[in-house]
Design a protein around this motif. Structure first.
Motif, PDB file in Angstrom:
ATOM      1  N   TYR A  61       0.827  -1.229  -0.129  1.00 24.43           N
ATOM      2  CA  TYR A  61       0.408  -0.329  -0.102  1.00 24.43           C
ATOM      3  C   TYR A  61       0.586   1.269   0.245  1.00 24.43           C
ATOM      4  O   TYR A  61      -0.061   2.467   0.144  1.00 24.43           O
ATOM      5  N   CYS A  62       2.038   1.128  -0.039  1.00 18.72           N
ATOM      6  CA  CYS A  62       3.008   2.533   0.277  1.00 18.72           C
ATOM      7  C   CYS A  62       3.552   2.428  -1.054  1.00 18.72           C
ATOM      8  O   CYS A  62       4.351   3.512  -0.634  1.00 18.72           O
ATOM      9  N   PHE A 115       0.561  15.287  -7.056  1.00 18.35           N
ATOM     10  CA  PHE A 115       0.182  15.549  -6.282  1.00 18.35           C
ATOM     11  C   PHE A 115       0.417  16.364  -5.450  1.00 18.35           C
ATOM     12  O   PHE A 115      -0.222  17.343  -4.300  1.00 18.35           O
ATOM     13  N   LYS A 117       2.900  17.754  -4.785  1.00 14.93           N
ATOM     14  CA  LYS A 117       4.776  17.068  -3.835  1.00 14.93           C
ATOM     15  C   LYS A 117       5.090  15.928  -3.842  1.00 14.93           C
ATOM     16  O   LYS A 117       3.829  14.835  -4.127  1.00 14.93           O
ATOM     17  N   PRO A 120       7.126  12.141   0.399  1.00 16.70           N
ATOM     18  CA  PRO A 120       8.247  12.381   1.542  1.00 16.70           C
ATOM     19  C   PRO A 120       9.151  10.776   1.245  1.00 16.70           C
ATOM     20  O   PRO A 120       8.622   9.887   1.482  1.00 16.70           O
ATOM     21  N   ILE A 125      10.846   8.668   8.976  1.00 18.29           N
ATOM     22  CA  ILE A 125       9.669   9.226   9.569  1.00 18.29           C
ATOM     23  C   ILE A 125       9.351   9.379  11.315  1.00 18.29           C
ATOM     24  O   ILE A 125       8.640   9.732  11.820  1.00 18.29           O
ATOM     25  N   ARG A 129       8.790  12.499  12.955  1.00 11.42           N
ATOM     26  CA  ARG A 129       6.809  12.730  13.308  1.00 11.42           C
ATOM     27  C   ARG A 129       6.569  11.665  14.656  1.00 11.42           C
ATOM     28  O   ARG A 129       5.710  12.060  15.386  1.00 11.42           O
ATOM     29  N   TYR A 133       1.813  10.094  15.911  1.00 10.80           N
ATOM     30  CA  TYR A 133       1.453  10.862  14.688  1.00 10.80           C
ATOM     31  C   TYR A 133       1.325  10.149  13.316  1.00 10.80           C
ATOM     32  O   TYR A 133       0.045  10.644  13.161  1.00 10.80           O
ATOM     33  N   ILE A 134       1.879   8.916  13.051  1.00 10.79           N
ATOM     34  CA  ILE A 134       2.025   8.089  11.719  1.00 10.79           C
ATOM     35  C   ILE A 134       0.989   7.069  12.390  1.00 10.79           C
ATOM     36  O   ILE A 134      -0.370   7.237  11.197  1.00 10.79           O
ATOM     37  N   PHE A 137      -2.415  10.301  11.820  1.00 14.17           N
ATOM     38  CA  PHE A 137      -2.685  10.761  10.470  1.00 14.17           C
ATOM     39  C   PHE A 137      -3.783   9.855   9.257  1.00 14.17           C
ATOM     40  O   PHE A 137      -3.997   9.474   9.080  1.00 14.17           O
ATOM     41  N   TYR A 156      -2.956  16.411   9.631  1.00 16.95           N
ATOM     42  CA  TYR A 156      -2.106  16.848   8.825  1.00 16.95           C
ATOM     43  C   TYR A 156      -3.830  17.128   8.472  1.00 16.95           C
ATOM     44  O   TYR A 156      -3.479  17.234   6.353  1.00 16.95           O
ATOM     45  N   PRO A 162      -3.066  11.068  -0.160  1.00 21.04           N
ATOM     46  CA  PRO A 162      -4.677  11.068  -0.782  1.00 21.04           C
ATOM     47  C   PRO A 162      -4.876   9.603   0.494  1.00 21.04           C
ATOM     48  O   PRO A 162      -4.693   9.060   0.853  1.00 21.04           O
ATOM     49  N   VAL A 164      -5.297   6.427   0.892  1.00 20.70           N
ATOM     50  CA  VAL A 164      -5.260   5.147   0.340  1.00 20.70           C
ATOM     51  C   VAL A 164      -5.431   3.995   1.026  1.00 20.70           C
ATOM     52  O   VAL A 164      -5.641   2.828   0.016  1.00 20.70           O
ATOM     53  N   LEU A 209       7.708   0.786  10.053  1.00 20.89           N
ATOM     54  CA  LEU A 209       7.856   1.888  10.233  1.00 20.89           C
ATOM     55  C   LEU A 209       8.860   2.512  11.234  1.00 20.89           C
ATOM     56  O   LEU A 209       9.878   3.285  10.893  1.00 20.89           O
TER      57      LEU A 209
HETATM   58  C1  HEC Z   1      -1.015   7.555  -4.311  1.00 22.13           C
HETATM   59  C2  HEC Z   1       0.307   8.069  -3.267  1.00 22.13           C
HETATM   60  C3  HEC Z   1       1.098   7.590  -1.680  1.00 22.13           C
HETATM   61  C4  HEC Z   1       0.773   6.320  -1.266  1.00 22.13           C
HETATM   62  C5  HEC Z   1      -0.001   5.128  -2.138  1.00 22.13           C
HETATM   63  C6  HEC Z   1       1.216   6.310  -0.030  1.00 22.13           C
HETATM   64  N1  HEC Z   1       1.076   8.069  -0.044  1.00 22.13           N
HETATM   65 FE1  HEC Z   1       1.702   9.188   2.161  1.00 22.13          FE
HETATM   66  N2  HEC Z   1       2.105  10.541   1.131  1.00 22.13           N
HETATM   67  C7  HEC Z   1       1.426  10.590  -0.309  1.00 22.13           C
HETATM   68  C8  HEC Z   1       2.074  12.460  -0.394  1.00 22.13           C
HETATM   69  C9  HEC Z   1       2.102  12.766  -1.877  1.00 22.13           C
HETATM   70  C10 HEC Z   1       2.677  12.884   0.425  1.00 22.13           C
HETATM   71  C11 HEC Z   1       3.582  14.280   1.038  1.00 22.13           C
HETATM   72  C12 HEC Z   1       1.267  14.867   1.498  1.00 22.13           C
HETATM   73  C13 HEC Z   1       2.486  16.252   1.864  1.00 22.13           C
HETATM   74  O1  HEC Z   1       3.032  16.711   2.388  1.00 22.13           O
HETATM   75  O2  HEC Z   1       0.976  17.298   1.943  1.00 22.13           O
HETATM   76  C14 HEC Z   1       2.402  11.675   1.465  1.00 22.13           C
HETATM   77  C15 HEC Z   1       3.369  11.885   2.767  1.00 22.13           C
HETATM   78  C16 HEC Z   1       3.037  10.361   4.346  1.00 22.13           C
HETATM   79  C17 HEC Z   1       3.195  10.459   4.994  1.00 22.13           C
HETATM   80  C18 HEC Z   1       4.696  12.046   5.954  1.00 22.13           C
HETATM   81  C19 HEC Z   1       3.568  12.925   6.506  1.00 22.13           C
HETATM   82  C20 HEC Z   1       3.782  14.059   7.381  1.00 22.13           C
HETATM   83  O3  HEC Z   1       3.080  14.762   8.284  1.00 22.13           O
HETATM   84  O4  HEC Z   1       5.007  14.974   6.663  1.00 22.13           O
HETATM   85  C21 HEC Z   1       2.776   9.756   5.769  1.00 22.13           C
HETATM   86  C22 HEC Z   1       3.754   9.299   7.451  1.00 22.13           C
HETATM   87  C23 HEC Z   1       2.511   8.744   4.210  1.00 22.13           C
HETATM   88  N3  HEC Z   1       3.158   9.608   3.997  1.00 22.13           N
HETATM   89  C24 HEC Z   1       2.482   7.925   5.245  1.00 22.13           C
HETATM   90  C25 HEC Z   1       1.654   7.074   4.532  1.00 22.13           C
HETATM   91  C26 HEC Z   1       2.275   5.175   4.178  1.00 22.13           C
HETATM   92  C27 HEC Z   1       2.323   4.295   6.527  1.00 22.13           C
HETATM   93  C28 HEC Z   1       1.149   4.331   3.208  1.00 22.13           C
HETATM   94  C29 HEC Z   1       0.954   3.289   3.122  1.00 22.13           C
HETATM   95  C30 HEC Z   1      -0.299   3.084   4.160  1.00 22.13           C
HETATM   96  C31 HEC Z   1       1.077   5.831   2.139  1.00 22.13           C
HETATM   97  N4  HEC Z   1       1.745   6.873   2.788  1.00 22.13           N
HETATM   98  C32 HEC Z   1       0.970   5.320   1.370  1.00 22.13           C
HETATM   99  C33 HEC Z   1       1.499  10.658  -1.515  1.00 22.13           C
HETATM  100  C34 HEC Z   1       1.282   8.297  -1.025  1.00 22.13           C
END
Ligand code: HEC
Length: 250
Positions: A61-62, A115, A117, A120, A125, A129, A133-134, A137, A156, A162, A164, A209
């Motif tokens: 998923y990530c 996106f 952005k 990261p 993380i 964070r 927090y995660i 989130f 946040y 999105p 996801v 994580l």
């Molecule tokens: C479709 C793309 C996509 C997927 C899949 C995705 N992310 Fe993200 N994620 C992003 C984007 C884009 C950002 C930057 C968000 C922002 O800074 O506004 C982000 C930011 C984050 C952050 C940082 C938040 C912060 O406070 O800075 C975390 C933690 C995170 N994602 C966790 C996850 C985890 C865990 C998964 C899987 C379950 C996941 N993401 C799946 C696109 C994705």
């Protein structure tokens, strides 16, 4: 004896009185808002099963958007007790091998275009964070059709990420209270998982994580246990020795 009997009766009656009072305490608290700010991940990096599930969650998923660029698949496999064969068939992303670092195949420029952005790198993380927090989130995405991602987040606000995990969790709305502050969530459409299952899914992912942020901590904690046991044993010997030396001194 009379006093004793009275005391015994009081003790026996106490649970009855308490249980009679209980329904009042358990009455629906319609007015209590959900305090998501106080949620805790409650994860445990010594739980290898949870870390394995978290790794699988991450790869499913990530990794489509996020990298763990300081960690190699093989290191993860060793730490999480995943045999290399299973690592290669189930976890290593297509185009990578077990000796590669864990990197997303999404080009940063595409991500920035889609996106607004770049997602990261998540290697550190949990340290920058915090696991709590995660956890918050990932659990506070809610539907907001006015946004480009059609969702928003309480931990946040206006995040570019999105929702996801909505196929697992379902889609929920954020219901506001009289002061226009967040009050509680309301399910719009259910997901594939129950609330408990989703909670476990998020906890395992956060746990993973947490491990990634400091891979040595898993090993360090298991060594720590042996050190403590060793010291206890050493103290026992020292005590026995002291007794032996002092037994003739009066
Ligand atoms: C479709 C793309 C996509 C997927 C899949 C995705 N992310 Fe993200 N994620 C992003 C984007 C884009 C950002 C930057 C968000 C922002 O800074 O506004 C982000 C930011 C984050 C952050 C940082 C938040 C912060 O406070 O800075 C975390 C933690 C995170 N994602 C966790 C996850 C985890 C865990 C998964 C899987 C379950 C996941 N993401 C799946 C696109 C994705």
């Amino acid at each position: 004896m009379g006093k004793f009997a009275a005391l015994a009766l009081t003790l026996l009656a106490a649970p009855l009185v308490l249980s009679a009072a209980e329904p009042a305490a358990g009455e629906p608290e319609a007015a209590a808002p959900v305090r998501w700010e106080n949620w805790h991940a409650g994860n445990n990096v010594a739980d290898v099963g949870s870390l394995q599930r978290g790794a699988r969650n991450f790869m499913n998923y990530c990794i489509g958007c996020h990298s763990l660029k300081y960690l190699r698949y093989q290191r993860m496999g060793d730490d999480l007790e995943i045999p290399t064969e299973e690592l290669n068939t189930n976890l290593v992303a297509p185009g990578s091998t077990n000796l590669d670092y864990i990197v997303t195949s999404m080009p940063a420029t595409d991500a920035a275009n889609w996106f607004g952005k770049t997602p990261p790198d998540l290697s550190l993380i949990a340290r920058s964070r915090s696991p709590d927090y995660i956890y918050r989130f990932l659990k506070t995405f809610y539907s907001d059709p006015s946004r480009p991602t059609r969702s928003d987040n309480l931990a946040y606000p206006s995040t570019a990420m999105p929702a996801v995990l909505s196929d697992l969790e379902g889609v929920k709305a954020a219901v506001l209270g009289p002061t226009k502050m967040f009050d509680h969530f309301q399910t719009i459409s259910p997901g594939n998982m129950s609330a408990e299952q989703f909670d476990g899914f998020v906890r395992d992912t956060v746990n993973f994580l947490d491990y990634v942020g400091d891979p040595a901590q898993v090993e360090r904690r298991s060594i720590g246990l042996w050190v403590v046991l060793f010291l206890l044993l050493l103290s026992a010997f020292a005590l026995a020795l002291k007794k032996e030396y002092w037994k003739d001194v009066h």
